[in-house]
Design a protein around this motif. Structure first.
Motif, PDB file in Angstrom:
ATOM      1  N   THR A  77       0.789  -1.387  -0.062  1.00  0.00           N
ATOM      2  CA  THR A  77      -0.051   0.020   0.048  1.00  0.00           C
ATOM      3  C   THR A  77       0.834   1.403  -0.020  1.00  0.00           C
ATOM      4  O   THR A  77       0.609   2.119  -0.718  1.00  0.00           O
ATOM      5  CB  THR A  77      -0.814   0.014   1.166  1.00  0.00           C
ATOM      6  N   VAL A  78       1.833   1.231   1.027  1.00  0.00           N
ATOM      7  CA  VAL A  78       2.499   2.573   1.050  1.00  0.00           C
ATOM      8  C   VAL A  78       3.433   2.725  -0.607  1.00  0.00           C
ATOM      9  O   VAL A  78       3.463   3.752  -0.947  1.00  0.00           O
ATOM     10  CB  VAL A  78       3.734   2.325   2.014  1.00  0.00           C
ATOM     11  N   ALA A  79       4.156   1.457  -0.969  1.00  0.00           N
ATOM     12  CA  ALA A  79       4.541   1.864  -2.262  1.00  0.00           C
ATOM     13  C   ALA A  79       3.545   2.137  -3.373  1.00  0.00           C
ATOM     14  O   ALA A  79       4.090   3.156  -4.124  1.00  0.00           O
ATOM     15  CB  ALA A  79       5.229   0.405  -2.703  1.00  0.00           C
ATOM     16  N   PHE A  80       2.482   1.832  -3.459  1.00  0.00           N
ATOM     17  CA  PHE A  80       1.534   2.387  -4.298  1.00  0.00           C
ATOM     18  C   PHE A  80       1.171   3.844  -3.997  1.00  0.00           C
ATOM     19  O   PHE A  80       1.154   4.548  -5.191  1.00  0.00           O
ATOM     20  CB  PHE A  80       0.364   1.334  -4.130  1.00  0.00           C
ATOM     21  N   LEU A  81       1.210   3.922  -2.755  1.00  0.00           N
ATOM     22  CA  LEU A  81       0.741   5.401  -2.661  1.00  0.00           C
ATOM     23  C   LEU A  81       2.057   6.380  -3.158  1.00  0.00           C
ATOM     24  O   LEU A  81       1.566   7.710  -3.693  1.00  0.00           O
ATOM     25  CB  LEU A  81       0.528   5.905  -1.183  1.00  0.00           C
ATOM     26  N   THR A  82       3.106   5.975  -2.872  1.00  0.00           N
ATOM     27  CA  THR A  82       4.247   6.555  -3.298  1.00  0.00           C
ATOM     28  C   THR A  82       4.319   6.798  -5.009  1.00  0.00           C
ATOM     29  O   THR A  82       4.570   8.108  -5.365  1.00  0.00           O
ATOM     30  CB  THR A  82       5.739   5.928  -2.830  1.00  0.00           C
TER      31      THR A  82
ATOM     32  N   ALA B 188       3.984  10.233  -6.922  1.00  0.00           N
ATOM     33  CA  ALA B 188       4.927  10.818  -7.985  1.00  0.00           C
ATOM     34  C   ALA B 188       4.412  11.054  -9.289  1.00  0.00           C
ATOM     35  O   ALA B 188       4.519  11.920  -9.959  1.00  0.00           O
ATOM     36  CB  ALA B 188       6.000   9.708  -8.290  1.00  0.00           C
ATOM     37  N   LEU B 189       3.333  10.103  -9.690  1.00  0.00           N
ATOM     38  CA  LEU B 189       2.628  10.336 -10.705  1.00  0.00           C
ATOM     39  C   LEU B 189       1.950  11.563 -10.869  1.00  0.00           C
ATOM     40  O   LEU B 189       1.842  12.422 -11.773  1.00  0.00           O
ATOM     41  CB  LEU B 189       1.568   9.157 -11.187  1.00  0.00           C
ATOM     42  N   LEU B 190       1.046  12.134  -9.918  1.00  0.00           N
ATOM     43  CA  LEU B 190       0.569  13.058  -9.749  1.00  0.00           C
ATOM     44  C   LEU B 190       1.289  14.224  -9.829  1.00  0.00           C
ATOM     45  O   LEU B 190       1.051  15.421 -10.949  1.00  0.00           O
ATOM     46  CB  LEU B 190      -0.097  13.161  -8.479  1.00  0.00           C
ATOM     47  N   LEU B 191       2.521  14.228  -9.111  1.00  0.00           N
ATOM     48  CA  LEU B 191       3.422  15.594  -9.319  1.00  0.00           C
ATOM     49  C   LEU B 191       3.955  15.530 -10.862  1.00  0.00           C
ATOM     50  O   LEU B 191       4.040  16.677 -11.251  1.00  0.00           O
ATOM     51  CB  LEU B 191       4.277  15.106  -8.312  1.00  0.00           C
TER      52      LEU B 191
ATOM     53  N   ALA C 196       2.290  14.868 -13.542  1.00  0.00           N
ATOM     54  CA  ALA C 196       1.273  15.541 -14.298  1.00  0.00           C
ATOM     55  C   ALA C 196       1.176  16.798 -13.976  1.00  0.00           C
ATOM     56  O   ALA C 196       0.894  17.548 -15.040  1.00  0.00           O
ATOM     57  CB  ALA C 196       0.134  14.732 -13.961  1.00  0.00           C
ATOM     58  N   VAL C 197       1.014  17.277 -13.021  1.00  0.00           N
ATOM     59  CA  VAL C 197       0.962  18.678 -12.446  1.00  0.00           C
ATOM     60  C   VAL C 197       2.014  19.565 -13.212  1.00  0.00           C
ATOM     61  O   VAL C 197       1.910  20.551 -13.632  1.00  0.00           O
ATOM     62  CB  VAL C 197       0.775  19.005 -11.093  1.00  0.00           C
ATOM     63  N   ASN C 198       3.267  19.108 -13.093  1.00  0.00           N
ATOM     64  CA  ASN C 198       4.491  19.681 -13.491  1.00  0.00           C
ATOM     65  C   ASN C 198       4.445  19.758 -14.880  1.00  0.00           C
ATOM     66  O   ASN C 198       4.724  20.848 -15.356  1.00  0.00           O
ATOM     67  CB  ASN C 198       5.739  18.861 -12.978  1.00  0.00           C
ATOM     68  N   ALA C 199       4.212  18.862 -15.716  1.00  0.00           N
ATOM     69  CA  ALA C 199       3.897  18.711 -17.037  1.00  0.00           C
ATOM     70  C   ALA C 199       2.969  19.929 -17.374  1.00  0.00           C
ATOM     71  O   ALA C 199       3.142  20.501 -18.596  1.00  0.00           O
ATOM     72  CB  ALA C 199       3.522  17.391 -17.690  1.00  0.00           C
ATOM     73  N   ALA C 200       1.745  19.785 -16.995  1.00  0.00           N
ATOM     74  CA  ALA C 200       0.845  20.461 -17.123  1.00  0.00           C
ATOM     75  C   ALA C 200       1.013  22.098 -16.858  1.00  0.00           C
ATOM     76  O   ALA C 200       0.642  23.023 -17.705  1.00  0.00           O
ATOM     77  CB  ALA C 200      -0.492  20.285 -16.356  1.00  0.00           C
ATOM     78  N   THR C 201       1.892  22.197 -15.932  1.00  0.00           N
ATOM     79  CA  THR C 201       2.178  23.677 -15.673  1.00  0.00           C
ATOM     80  C   THR C 201       3.475  24.241 -15.972  1.00  0.00           C
ATOM     81  O   THR C 201       3.586  25.498 -16.078  1.00  0.00           O
ATOM     82  CB  THR C 201       2.047  24.141 -14.195  1.00  0.00           C
ATOM     83  N   ALA C 202       4.267  23.572 -16.815  1.00  0.00           N
ATOM     84  CA  ALA C 202       5.374  23.795 -17.174  1.00  0.00           C
ATOM     85  C   ALA C 202       5.254  25.184 -18.242  1.00  0.00           C
ATOM     86  O   ALA C 202       6.106  26.267 -17.991  1.00  0.00           O
ATOM     87  CB  ALA C 202       6.228  22.828 -17.803  1.00  0.00           C
ATOM     88  N   ASN C 203       4.558  24.986 -19.217  1.00  0.00           N
ATOM     89  CA  ASN C 203       4.375  26.070 -20.104  1.00  0.00           C
ATOM     90  C   ASN C 203       3.737  27.380 -19.709  1.00  0.00           C
ATOM     91  O   ASN C 203       4.362  28.155 -19.967  1.00  0.00           O
ATOM     92  CB  ASN C 203       3.711  25.543 -21.420  1.00  0.00           C
ATOM     93  N   PRO C 204       2.735  27.349 -18.805  1.00  0.00           N
ATOM     94  CA  PRO C 204       1.976  28.413 -18.241  1.00  0.00           C
ATOM     95  C   PRO C 204       3.288  29.108 -17.501  1.00  0.00           C
ATOM     96  O   PRO C 204       3.237  30.306 -17.221  1.00  0.00           O
ATOM     97  CB  PRO C 204       1.105  28.126 -17.525  1.00  0.00           C
TER      98      PRO C 204
ATOM     99  N   THR D 180       2.953  16.103  -1.179  1.00  0.00           N
ATOM    100  CA  THR D 180       2.641  16.435  -2.713  1.00  0.00           C
ATOM    101  C   THR D 180       1.419  17.529  -3.132  1.00  0.00           C
ATOM    102  O   THR D 180       1.641  18.253  -4.140  1.00  0.00           O
ATOM    103  CB  THR D 180       1.864  14.750  -3.189  1.00  0.00           C
ATOM    104  N   LEU D 181       0.426  17.636  -2.354  1.00  0.00           N
ATOM    105  CA  LEU D 181      -0.583  18.290  -2.339  1.00  0.00           C
ATOM    106  C   LEU D 181       0.050  19.727  -2.228  1.00  0.00           C
ATOM    107  O   LEU D 181      -0.382  20.770  -3.241  1.00  0.00           O
ATOM    108  CB  LEU D 181      -1.624  18.305  -1.565  1.00  0.00           C
ATOM    109  N   THR D 182       0.843  20.090  -1.416  1.00  0.00           N
ATOM    110  CA  THR D 182       1.599  21.552  -1.462  1.00  0.00           C
ATOM    111  C   THR D 182       2.428  21.766  -2.678  1.00  0.00           C
ATOM    112  O   THR D 182       2.307  22.881  -3.074  1.00  0.00           O
ATOM    113  CB  THR D 182       2.407  21.507  -0.187  1.00  0.00           C
ATOM    114  N   THR D 183       3.186  20.783  -3.049  1.00  0.00           N
ATOM    115  CA  THR D 183       4.034  20.962  -4.356  1.00  0.00           C
ATOM    116  C   THR D 183       3.110  21.344  -5.403  1.00  0.00           C
ATOM    117  O   THR D 183       3.182  22.084  -6.258  1.00  0.00           O
ATOM    118  CB  THR D 183       4.762  19.712  -4.489  1.00  0.00           C
ATOM    119  N   CYS D 184       1.731  20.553  -5.492  1.00  0.00           N
ATOM    120  CA  CYS D 184       0.868  20.830  -6.549  1.00  0.00           C
ATOM    121  C   CYS D 184       0.403  22.209  -6.597  1.00  0.00           C
ATOM    122  O   CYS D 184       0.228  23.122  -7.467  1.00  0.00           O
ATOM    123  CB  CYS D 184      -0.384  19.854  -6.668  1.00  0.00           C
ATOM    124  N   ALA D 185       0.049  22.816  -5.173  1.00  0.00           N
ATOM    125  CA  ALA D 185      -0.571  24.168  -4.974  1.00  0.00           C
ATOM    126  C   ALA D 185       0.626  25.105  -5.496  1.00  0.00           C
ATOM    127  O   ALA D 185       0.265  26.078  -5.978  1.00  0.00           O
ATOM    128  CB  ALA D 185      -0.878  24.275  -3.637  1.00  0.00           C
TER     129      ALA D 185
END
Lengths: 179, 226
Positions: free
Chosen positions: A7-12, A16-19, A21-29, B82-87
């Motif tokens: 469970t912990v590994a899955f959450l990690t 990481a995937l969420l970060l 994705a958000v990084n990729a989406a916000t890089a251009n703006p 993670t949420l803070t970094t996204c914010a």
């Protein structure tokens, strides 16, 4: 135990995937926003001299018409690198600062960030009309800011080095290409 | 009262006045003091904190049966970080001028005990709907403290309320704010760190006095509660 660790590994991995994705989406703006902020700052520096074209920023120092040149100066402050942009004009063969601003810094907010003018006090304005000679002397009106000695020293040192480099560069103020 | 017995409204309003994170529980005081120098900065941090708190509460509540007991706190910190970094990234992308002013304090939302506190004591044990209400209530309470302090300090220091609101709400809103009194009748101390402590202290004292009076009225014969 294995299940718990899975469970912990899955959450990690999920985090990481969420970060990613958000990084990729916000890089251009983010890149656009930084570019726009840089353009706005430099337009303020140029102050009515020949308009900056977008590609001028790629070639530093930027030579404008009306005898003004923009140079970038790098130094190390308390929290990291400080990058300044200076508008220089030649006076008696020595470069004089007509305007300056901070492009990037990592000083502590509330203590060292006065250099970037968050409250509109323009602490940097005291360096306008300074030449290499006046900077080398120790003008009485330039006191340190309590709690930010290193920051102030870094700014003075950076300006000294930038002016020295500008003095040494022969064709900094040529007006070639201006009408 | 056992939290699982309380009504939805009580869960929602607990974070707003009965147990406000800023003036009752005294959590998140560092960002509260640092970022309340103007209304738009305060609103920016309130939004970012709400995003992290609501996201963390929801996620932990959904996963609460799956998170192993021994790894509780590291997992909570992982999610909150993670949420803070996204914010931070979202703020930098869509409100760059505001980001330049409050970047540091959005990054330290991860250390705000208010978030870890709600996640640990409430969201890890309560169902999703209740956790959402608790997060919303606590966020509103924190935002209330931030906005009250932010408006007060900005008004005192410059006489203008809501300068630079366009940094948060887009170009439709003006950037000059609402001038309520002339610029030479201001108290610039309010914008600086000592002013932050003074106004925050007064706010905490006022909230404490109001709370004491409410408790005295609720149980007038019980002197131990005053």
């Amino acid at each position: 135990m294995i299940r718990a660790l899975t469970t912990v590994a899955f959450l990690t991995v999920a985090c990481a995937l969420l970060l990613w994705a958000v990084n990729a989406a916000t890089a251009n703006p983010i890149a656009d926003a930084r570019q726009r902020a840089m353009q706005a700052s430099l337009a303020k520096l140029a102050q009515g001299a020949a308009l900056l074209r977008a590609d001028d920023l790629a070639h530093w120092p930027v030579r404008l018409c009306d005898g003004i040149s923009l140079v970038r100066a790098n130094g190390r402050g308390y929290g990291g690198a400080i990058e300044l942009a200076l508008a220089l004009t030649p006076t008696d063969a020595a470069p004089t600062i007509t305007n300056l601003l901070v492009l990037h810094h990592s000083e502590t907010p509330g203590i060292g960030d006065f250099i970037a003018d968050p409250q509109g006090d323009r602490w940097l304005a005291r360096f306008i009309d300074q030449t290499p000679t006046t900077l080398l002397a120790r003008p009485e009106q330039l006191d340190a800011v309590s709690g930010a000695t290193i920051t102030v020293a870094a700014i003075r040192k950076t300006l000294k080095q930038a002016l020295a480099a500008a003095s040494a560069e022969a064709d900094l103020f040529s007006s070639a290409g201006c009408s | 009262m056992d939290v699982s017995q309380e009504s939805a409204t009580q869960t929602l309003t607990r974070g707003i006045h009965r147990r406000n994170p800023a003036w009752s529980a005294l959590l998140g005081l560092c960002p509260l003091l640092a970022v309340s120098n103007s209304l738009v900065n305060a609103l920016g941090l309130a939004t970012a904190s709400a995003f992290v708190l609501i996201g963390a509460n929801l996620t932990v509540s959904v996963l609460r049966r799956g998170i192993p007991e021994f790894a509780r706190l590291p997992v909570f910190m992982l999610l909150i970080a993670t949420l803070t970094t996204c914010a931070v990234l979202l703020l930098e992308a869509f409100a760059f001028e505001l980001y330049q002013r409050i970047a540091l304090f959005v990054q330290i939302i991860v250390t705000n005990c208010m978030i870890l506190g709600r996640v640990e004591t409430f969201a890890s044990k309560q169902p999703v709907w209740r956790s959402l209400l608790d997060a919303i209530g606590t966020s509103v309470g924190f935002a209330l403290a931030l906005v009250v302090l932010g408006s007060t300090r900005e008004l005192l220091a410059s006489g203008v309320l809501g300068a630079d609101l366009n940094d948060l709400f887009g170009a439709g809103v003006g950037e000059s704010g609402l001038r309520l009194w002339p610029a030479d009748a201001t108290l610039p101390l309010a914008r600086l760190a000592p002013g932050a402590f003074l106004t925050a202290g007064l706010l905490l004292a006022f909230a404490s006095a109001v709370g004491q009076r409410q408790r005295a009225r609720a149980a007038p014969d019980d002197l131990s509660k005053t």
